[in-house]
Design a protein around this motif. Structure first.
Motif, PDB file in Angstrom:
ATOM      1  N   GLU A 159     -30.862 -40.596 -42.018  1.00 54.34           N
ATOM      2  CA  GLU A 159     -31.640 -39.485 -41.640  1.00 54.34           C
ATOM      3  C   GLU A 159     -33.010 -38.889 -42.621  1.00 54.34           C
ATOM      4  OE1 GLU A 159     -29.725 -36.218 -39.916  1.00 54.34           O
ATOM      5  OE2 GLU A 159     -29.061 -37.641 -38.359  1.00 54.34           O
ATOM      6  N   LEU A 160     -34.310 -39.060 -42.418  1.00 52.49           N
ATOM      7  CA  LEU A 160     -34.994 -39.278 -43.516  1.00 52.49           C
ATOM      8  C   LEU A 160     -35.852 -37.826 -42.827  1.00 52.49           C
ATOM      9  CD1 LEU A 160     -35.812 -42.811 -44.630  1.00 52.49           C
ATOM     10  CD2 LEU A 160     -34.687 -41.269 -45.596  1.00 52.49           C
ATOM     11  N   LEU A 161     -36.387 -37.143 -43.979  1.00 52.77           N
ATOM     12  CA  LEU A 161     -37.458 -35.933 -43.653  1.00 52.77           C
ATOM     13  C   LEU A 161     -38.821 -36.859 -44.360  1.00 52.77           C
ATOM     14  CD1 LEU A 161     -35.394 -33.194 -44.778  1.00 52.77           C
ATOM     15  CD2 LEU A 161     -35.400 -33.920 -42.542  1.00 52.77           C
ATOM     16  N   ASP A 162     -38.805 -37.395 -45.221  1.00 54.74           N
ATOM     17  CA  ASP A 162     -40.129 -37.583 -45.379  1.00 54.74           C
ATOM     18  C   ASP A 162     -41.105 -38.561 -44.610  1.00 54.74           C
ATOM     19  OD1 ASP A 162     -41.621 -37.718 -48.687  1.00 54.74           O
ATOM     20  OD2 ASP A 162     -42.066 -39.776 -46.996  1.00 54.74           O
ATOM     21  N   LYS A 163     -41.895 -38.397 -43.972  1.00 54.64           N
ATOM     22  CA  LYS A 163     -42.600 -38.912 -42.945  1.00 54.64           C
ATOM     23  C   LYS A 163     -43.275 -40.493 -42.942  1.00 54.64           C
ATOM     24  CE  LYS A 163     -45.830 -37.365 -39.722  1.00 54.64           C
ATOM     25  NZ  LYS A 163     -47.704 -36.636 -39.391  1.00 54.64           N
ATOM     26  N   GLY A 164     -43.435 -40.887 -44.620  1.00 53.45           N
ATOM     27  CA  GLY A 164     -43.743 -42.103 -45.569  1.00 53.45           C
ATOM     28  C   GLY A 164     -42.578 -42.713 -45.206  1.00 53.45           C
ATOM     29  N   LEU A 165     -41.501 -41.860 -45.520  1.00 56.30           N
ATOM     30  CA  LEU A 165     -40.219 -42.799 -45.733  1.00 56.30           C
ATOM     31  C   LEU A 165     -39.266 -43.673 -44.534  1.00 56.30           C
ATOM     32  CD1 LEU A 165     -37.831 -41.605 -48.326  1.00 56.30           C
ATOM     33  CD2 LEU A 165     -38.300 -43.747 -48.174  1.00 56.30           C
ATOM     34  N   ARG A 166     -40.125 -42.236 -43.627  1.00 57.73           N
ATOM     35  CA  ARG A 166     -39.966 -42.666 -42.272  1.00 57.73           C
ATOM     36  C   ARG A 166     -41.057 -43.818 -41.523  1.00 57.73           C
ATOM     37  NH1 ARG A 166     -39.423 -37.306 -39.449  1.00 57.73           N
ATOM     38  NH2 ARG A 166     -40.030 -37.936 -37.775  1.00 57.73           N
ATOM     39  N   THR A 167     -41.619 -44.315 -42.201  1.00 57.39           N
ATOM     40  CA  THR A 167     -42.694 -44.651 -41.284  1.00 57.39           C
ATOM     41  C   THR A 167     -41.934 -46.420 -41.764  1.00 57.39           C
ATOM     42  OG1 THR A 167     -43.963 -43.805 -41.910  1.00 57.39           O
ATOM     43  CG2 THR A 167     -44.894 -46.131 -40.636  1.00 57.39           C
ATOM     44  N   ALA A 168     -42.058 -46.547 -43.543  1.00 59.99           N
ATOM     45  CA  ALA A 168     -40.919 -47.434 -44.121  1.00 59.99           C
ATOM     46  C   ALA A 168     -39.734 -47.683 -43.592  1.00 59.99           C
ATOM     47  CB  ALA A 168     -41.016 -47.569 -45.802  1.00 59.99           C
ATOM     48  N   HIS A 169     -38.998 -46.655 -43.017  1.00 64.00           N
ATOM     49  CA  HIS A 169     -37.372 -46.760 -42.818  1.00 64.00           C
ATOM     50  C   HIS A 169     -37.410 -47.460 -41.065  1.00 64.00           C
ATOM     51  CE1 HIS A 169     -34.000 -44.848 -41.005  1.00 64.00           C
ATOM     52  NE2 HIS A 169     -33.231 -46.331 -41.832  1.00 64.00           N
ATOM     53  N   ASP A 170     -38.869 -47.415 -40.397  1.00 69.61           N
ATOM     54  CA  ASP A 170     -38.971 -48.062 -39.677  1.00 69.61           C
ATOM     55  C   ASP A 170     -39.286 -49.194 -39.256  1.00 69.61           C
ATOM     56  OD1 ASP A 170     -38.391 -45.898 -37.739  1.00 69.61           O
ATOM     57  OD2 ASP A 170     -40.341 -45.225 -37.215  1.00 69.61           O
ATOM     58  N   ARG A 171     -39.887 -49.603 -40.637  1.00 67.61           N
ATOM     59  CA  ARG A 171     -40.674 -50.880 -40.409  1.00 67.61           C
ATOM     60  C   ARG A 171     -39.163 -52.406 -41.007  1.00 67.61           C
ATOM     61  NH1 ARG A 171     -43.532 -50.973 -45.107  1.00 67.61           N
ATOM     62  NH2 ARG A 171     -45.250 -49.516 -43.984  1.00 67.61           N
ATOM     63  N   ILE A 172     -38.105 -51.041 -41.820  1.00 66.02           N
ATOM     64  CA  ILE A 172     -37.173 -52.319 -42.133  1.00 66.02           C
ATOM     65  C   ILE A 172     -36.077 -52.297 -40.750  1.00 66.02           C
ATOM     66  CG2 ILE A 172     -35.714 -50.144 -43.029  1.00 66.02           C
ATOM     67  CD1 ILE A 172     -34.468 -52.358 -45.127  1.00 66.02           C
ATOM     68  N   ILE A 173     -36.076 -50.859 -40.297  1.00 68.80           N
ATOM     69  CA  ILE A 173     -35.342 -51.358 -38.939  1.00 68.80           C
ATOM     70  C   ILE A 173     -35.993 -52.746 -37.278  1.00 68.80           C
ATOM     71  CG2 ILE A 173     -34.697 -50.350 -36.614  1.00 68.80           C
ATOM     72  CD1 ILE A 173     -34.569 -47.567 -38.049  1.00 68.80           C
ATOM     73  N   ARG A 174     -36.848 -52.819 -38.074  1.00 68.75           N
ATOM     74  CA  ARG A 174     -37.220 -54.100 -37.351  1.00 68.75           C
ATOM     75  C   ARG A 174     -37.728 -55.406 -37.903  1.00 68.75           C
ATOM     76  NH1 ARG A 174     -42.132 -50.120 -36.924  1.00 68.75           N
ATOM     77  NH2 ARG A 174     -43.470 -51.512 -38.494  1.00 68.75           N
ATOM     78  N   GLN A 175     -37.832 -55.162 -38.625  1.00 66.94           N
ATOM     79  CA  GLN A 175     -37.493 -56.787 -39.432  1.00 66.94           C
ATOM     80  C   GLN A 175     -35.587 -57.038 -39.269  1.00 66.94           C
ATOM     81  OE1 GLN A 175     -38.515 -56.362 -43.977  1.00 66.94           O
ATOM     82  NE2 GLN A 175     -37.110 -58.269 -44.077  1.00 66.94           N
ATOM     83  N   VAL A 176     -34.905 -55.926 -39.474  1.00 64.25           N
ATOM     84  CA  VAL A 176     -33.136 -56.810 -38.748  1.00 64.25           C
ATOM     85  C   VAL A 176     -33.527 -56.278 -37.676  1.00 64.25           C
ATOM     86  CG1 VAL A 176     -30.890 -55.091 -39.139  1.00 64.25           C
ATOM     87  CG2 VAL A 176     -32.274 -54.806 -40.726  1.00 64.25           C
ATOM     88  N   GLY A 177     -33.874 -55.885 -36.988  1.00 63.00           N
ATOM     89  CA  GLY A 177     -34.310 -56.140 -35.372  1.00 63.00           C
ATOM     90  C   GLY A 177     -34.136 -57.838 -35.323  1.00 63.00           C
ATOM     91  N   LYS A 178     -35.893 -58.243 -36.167  1.00 68.23           N
ATOM     92  CA  LYS A 178     -35.708 -59.592 -35.803  1.00 68.23           C
ATOM     93  C   LYS A 178     -34.993 -60.456 -35.596  1.00 68.23           C
ATOM     94  CE  LYS A 178     -41.107 -58.917 -37.268  1.00 68.23           C
ATOM     95  NZ  LYS A 178     -41.515 -58.980 -38.263  1.00 68.23           N
ATOM     96  N   LEU A 179     -34.301 -59.664 -37.175  1.00 65.71           N
ATOM     97  CA  LEU A 179     -33.016 -61.058 -37.297  1.00 65.71           C
ATOM     98  C   LEU A 179     -31.895 -60.541 -35.989  1.00 65.71           C
ATOM     99  CD1 LEU A 179     -32.799 -62.803 -40.055  1.00 65.71           C
ATOM    100  CD2 LEU A 179     -31.583 -61.054 -40.825  1.00 65.71           C
ATOM    101  N   LYS A 180     -31.786 -60.178 -36.021  1.00 68.51           N
ATOM    102  CA  LYS A 180     -30.653 -59.767 -34.524  1.00 68.51           C
ATOM    103  C   LYS A 180     -31.022 -60.687 -33.838  1.00 68.51           C
ATOM    104  CE  LYS A 180     -29.665 -55.677 -33.791  1.00 68.51           C
ATOM    105  NZ  LYS A 180     -29.960 -54.284 -33.551  1.00 68.51           N
TER     106      LYS A 180
END
Lengths: 485, 341
Positions: free
Chosen positions: B274-295
């Motif tokens: 769980e992240l509070l920082d907005k910029g980090l959250r965007t980056a966090h979403d990006r890596i989740i998508r990257q894992v999603g692609k691999l899945k």
């Protein structure tokens, strides 16, 4: 190499018997050199440390068997005595044993098929009819029944011994539910961990693939050639003395370990009751004797089996390994006819010989035996595990007289054999090597081909001079190495 | 939580998992008798000629281990042959090898130390205890005889570590970062092992019967090195073949050391952060998508694609994607320039 140089071996007599490690001149046989070198230089403290590790591993892994005695409140759970000097079999020697085993088991299988079908061997007068129909393990229910692939014994254990010249003989055939697989495999993994240098430098033939062969053999029995059969191992339960072995095999083969109460009979099929409901069972590898398999067909008061199992079996909806009724061929009187079976069915001369055997139902054999009981080994035909035996040379006059009476009362219950000078192998006893008598239980797996697990289980009579190697009688085991080159 | 704390936690998970994987891998291969396997059955690799004194089978075994750890080039920079004692030292107690057991454990311990006040004290006790125990082990008391015990102890220590995490850590970011590291490492490890068993597609199943007999112990070792032997049996019964093993270790959904399972577990923990920082959250979403692609790639992968892939392009690609994931992870959560290898 002389013995005297090695303190472990002093007072080691290798004269009167065939010794696996030493020849008549007390020199180490070539294939034992590595082992001799290692155990000759181990210090008592190192040996003690190995021993402690070994015991601990066996207790932790639960490599135990249970001894039951009437006067005991709690059954005795003990580890099987494991001796870490491996028994070594050179490649050329093994290849001959392997051929002999395949030949013998193929003939025995043909024999069992024959007596439950045409009975040619009886009609042709090779084996007397009385010996079959009067046999405790003959199952009339099997008559005329076709078993999958015509394989009656998926797994058999053949016991071999060597005489004073080192020649191999078959001592007995175990065709019902032979045990010992787990000791063979656990012994190997313990040895490779305790003595990795020795093991790795010895080029020992692999035994792991044999488990895969075992599983393939069981799968090949599936009715109507089902591609992905559901296989279970039927055990009498956790109180059985070989329960450890049952869990080991189920785990290694990836099959389900079940008891009779887990199975149900319905519409000529057998099902496993599990959380998902009923699941049809295709193959049963049973470690339960015939008479307990199905109370409707055999012993009515048995709670271990599955009522209706034989119906499902007859309907061809489930395979049973080994098939019921195989015991008819591992009877100790029928044993005497195995060489004839090999000639009869395969038109070959037996590669492995039988121990000379006297059928006490025959008058001339009986007369000879009764006169020479102090020289012979007498066995009850239907008992195994070293029970019901007389070892003439080691028996008292009273024991011999008692057996003579019993033989006169019911001669067909007994056979007599020449007392074999079982070969010996060194074992570690209190920090020094001492010779002990051994035998070899070799395992044959029958599937599309017969497969012999390289090596087998060497059993040791741990009491000095004793010839009884059975674990139920306090025998121990050794790892058995077949050299791959 | 500080960025560097997140990084430290992530690497604690990775290093401890790595130590565990190493222990399994070497323990199994230690007792593998591979002398019978000739260079013809198993591709001996480029260095075969340089090791005329070592028997081809022996060399293969140790060379494959180094491959499975992904350290071929580093190892070859320091050693000119794949001798058993060299490889075992390199993998276990060599302080110059950034991936040796002792270095992994040392890093993990160092990281726990920077976080002592944030983590359950039991976690420090275990990591420190393991390190001290390992430091006592010199090459002198490490012989073949004690190998089984040694690796057994390592497995016990790492299980203890995992058990402490499991039973006492609050399910907050700290926990999720450790678990992300663990499962990313596990995904990579399983893929590296698969790559190492057939560097050039050289073990195949269509060999003559006697060769199949020689390859069998090796295939079994692959399964045992990820403790997957029993689980494999339940799905493939007697069908022990390279294809089946690859399919099982990549696609099986319930075996916890399969690529599929580990990747999904990582995804779950990644989402748990769980992240509070907005910029980090965007980056966090990006890596989740990257894992999603691999899945998604795994989900669309057919068993056939793996078995027809004699050059192992599929597992190679998956390995690269996983490594890329590690890089993205570092770039997302950790300050640039502070990424350890």
């Amino acid at each position: 190499m002389s013995m005297a140089a090695h303190s472990q071996f002093h007072s080691y007599d290798s004269q009167s018997f065939y010794d696996e490690m030493f020849d008549k001149e007390s020199s180490v046989r070539t294939h034992y050199e590595g082992v001799h070198r290692l155990f000759g230089r181990l210090k008592p403290s190192e040996l003690a440390a190995k021993h402690a590790t070994l015991q601990q591993r066996m207790m932790e892994e639960g490599i135990t068997f249970t001894l039951y005695a009437h006067n005991q409140a709690e059954p005795l759970e003990r580890t099987i005595p494991f001796d870490y000097i491996p028994r070594i079999i050179p490649k050329h020697e093994w290849e001959e044993i392997e051929r002999g085993m395949k030949q013998r088991v193929t003939a025995l299988n043909a024999f069992i098929r024959d007596i439950y079908h045409e009975g040619r061997i009886i009609k042709d007068g090779v084996v007397p009819r009385g010996m079959i129909v009067g046999n405790k393990y003959f199952r009339p229910e099997m008559a005329g029944l076709d078993v999958p692939q015509d394989i009656y014994m998926t797994a058999s254990g053949i016991d071999l011994i060597r005489d004073e010249k080192g020649k191999y003989y078959v001592l007995e055939d175990n065709l019902r539910t032979p045990s010992g697989f787990s000791y063979l495999y656990k012994g190997r993994s313990l040895m490779s961990e305790l003595f990795p240098d020795l093991y790795l430098s010895s080029r020992v033939a692999d035994i792991e693939r044999s488990l895969n062969v075992f599983l393939s053999s069981l799968r090949s029995l599936a009715p109507s050639g089902k591609r992905d059969p559901f296989i279970v191992l039927l055990t009498p339960g956790a109180y059985n003395s070989a329960y450890y072995e049952h869990t080991f095999l189920a785990q290694q083969l990836g099959i389900h370990l079940v008891e009779g109460r887990d199975l149900v009979y319905k519409d000529h099929k057998i099902y496993l009751r599990d959380l998902r409901g009923l699941r049809q069972v295709d193959v049963i590898y049973r470690r339960l004797d015939d008479e307990f398999l199905d109370p409707l067909a055999f012993q009515p008061d048995s709670l271990l089996g599955v009522p209706g199992l034989m119906n499902a079996y007859r309907a061809g909806n489930v395979a049973i390994a080994n098939a019921p009724g195989t015991g008819v061929a591992d009877d100790k009187a029928v044993y005497a006819f195995v060489p004839d079976m090999i000639r009869y069915y395969l038109a070959e001369e037996p590669i492995l010989h039988n121990v000379p055997t006297y059928i006490l139902a025959r008058k001339e054999d009986r007369d000879y035996a009764l006169d020479n009981l102090d020289q012979l080994v007498v066995k009850e035909t239907s008992l195994s595990g070293g029970y019901g035996m007389l070892i003439g040379p080691a028996a008292t006059g009273k024991e011999i007289a008692a057996f003579a009476d019993a033989i006169r009362r019911d001669p067909s219950r007994y056979i007599a054999q020449t007392t074999m000078k079982l070969s010996r192998s060194p074992v570690m006893m209190g920090g020094a090597m001492a010779p002990r008598h051994i035998d070899l239980r070799a395992f044959v797996l029958m599937g599309s081909d017969a497969h012999v697990i390289p090596g087998g289980l060497t059993r040791v009579a741990l009491t000095e001079g004793s010839l009884v190697v059975n674990s139920s009688q306090g025998g121990g085991v050794k790892d058995t190495w077949v050299l791959s080159q | 939580m500080l960025n560097r704390n997140a990084e430290a936690l992530f690497w604690i998970g990775r290093y401890m998992e790595r130590a565990e994987n190493h222990a399994r891998l070497i323990n199994v291969h230690y007792h593998l008798q591979s002398e019978g396997i000739s260079a013809g059955v198993l591709q001996a690799g480029a260095n075969a000629d340089a090791n005329a004194d070592a028997s081809p089978g022996t060399m293969c075994k140790w060379e494959r281990i180094v491959d499975a750890l992904g350290s071929r080039s580093v190892y070859e920079g320091q050693h000119d042959s794949y001798k058993e004692s060299d490889v075992v030292h390199y993998v276990t107690l060599d302080r110059d090898n950034p991936n040796s057991l002792v270095v992994c454990v040392n890093h993990a311990r160092g990281n726990v130390r920077t976080l002592r006040e944030k983590l359950p004290s039991e976690l420090w006790d275990v990591t420190n205890g393991l390190y001290l125990w390992l430091r006592e082990k010199g090459t002198i008391d490490f012989s073949r005889e004690s190998a089984h015990q040694f690796f057994g102890r390592i497995k016990e220590w790492t299980a203890l570590f995992q058990g402490v995490c499991q039973s006492v850590m609050p399910r907050e970011n700290e926990w999720h970062f450790i678990e992300c590291g663990r499962y990313l490492e596990r995904t990579e490890n399983t893929l590296r092992i698969l790559q190492s068993i057939s560097p050039h597609g050289s073990i195949t199943d269509n060999k003559a019967a006697d060769e199949a007999e020689l390859v069998y112990p090796l295939l079994q070792a692959v399964l045992k090195s990820v403790s997957g032997y029993q689980a494999f049996r339940r799905y493939y019964a007697d069908g022990v073949s390279l294809d089946a093993i690859i399919e099982f270790l990549v696609l099986n959904t319930v075996f916890p050391r399969s690529v599929h399972y580990a990747l999904h577990a990582m995804d779950e923990h990644l989402r748990g952060i769980e992240l509070l920082d907005k910029g980090l959250r965007t980056a966090h979403d990006r890596i989740i998508r990257q894992v999603g692609k691999l899945k998604a790639e795994l989900a669309c992968l057919e068993g056939e694609e793996l078995s027809l892939d004699s050059e192992r392009e599929v597992t190679k690609h998956l390995l690269q994607s996983t490594q890329q994931l590690g890089i993205t992870f570092a770039g997302t959560f950790f300050r640039v320039g502070e990424v350890s290898a």
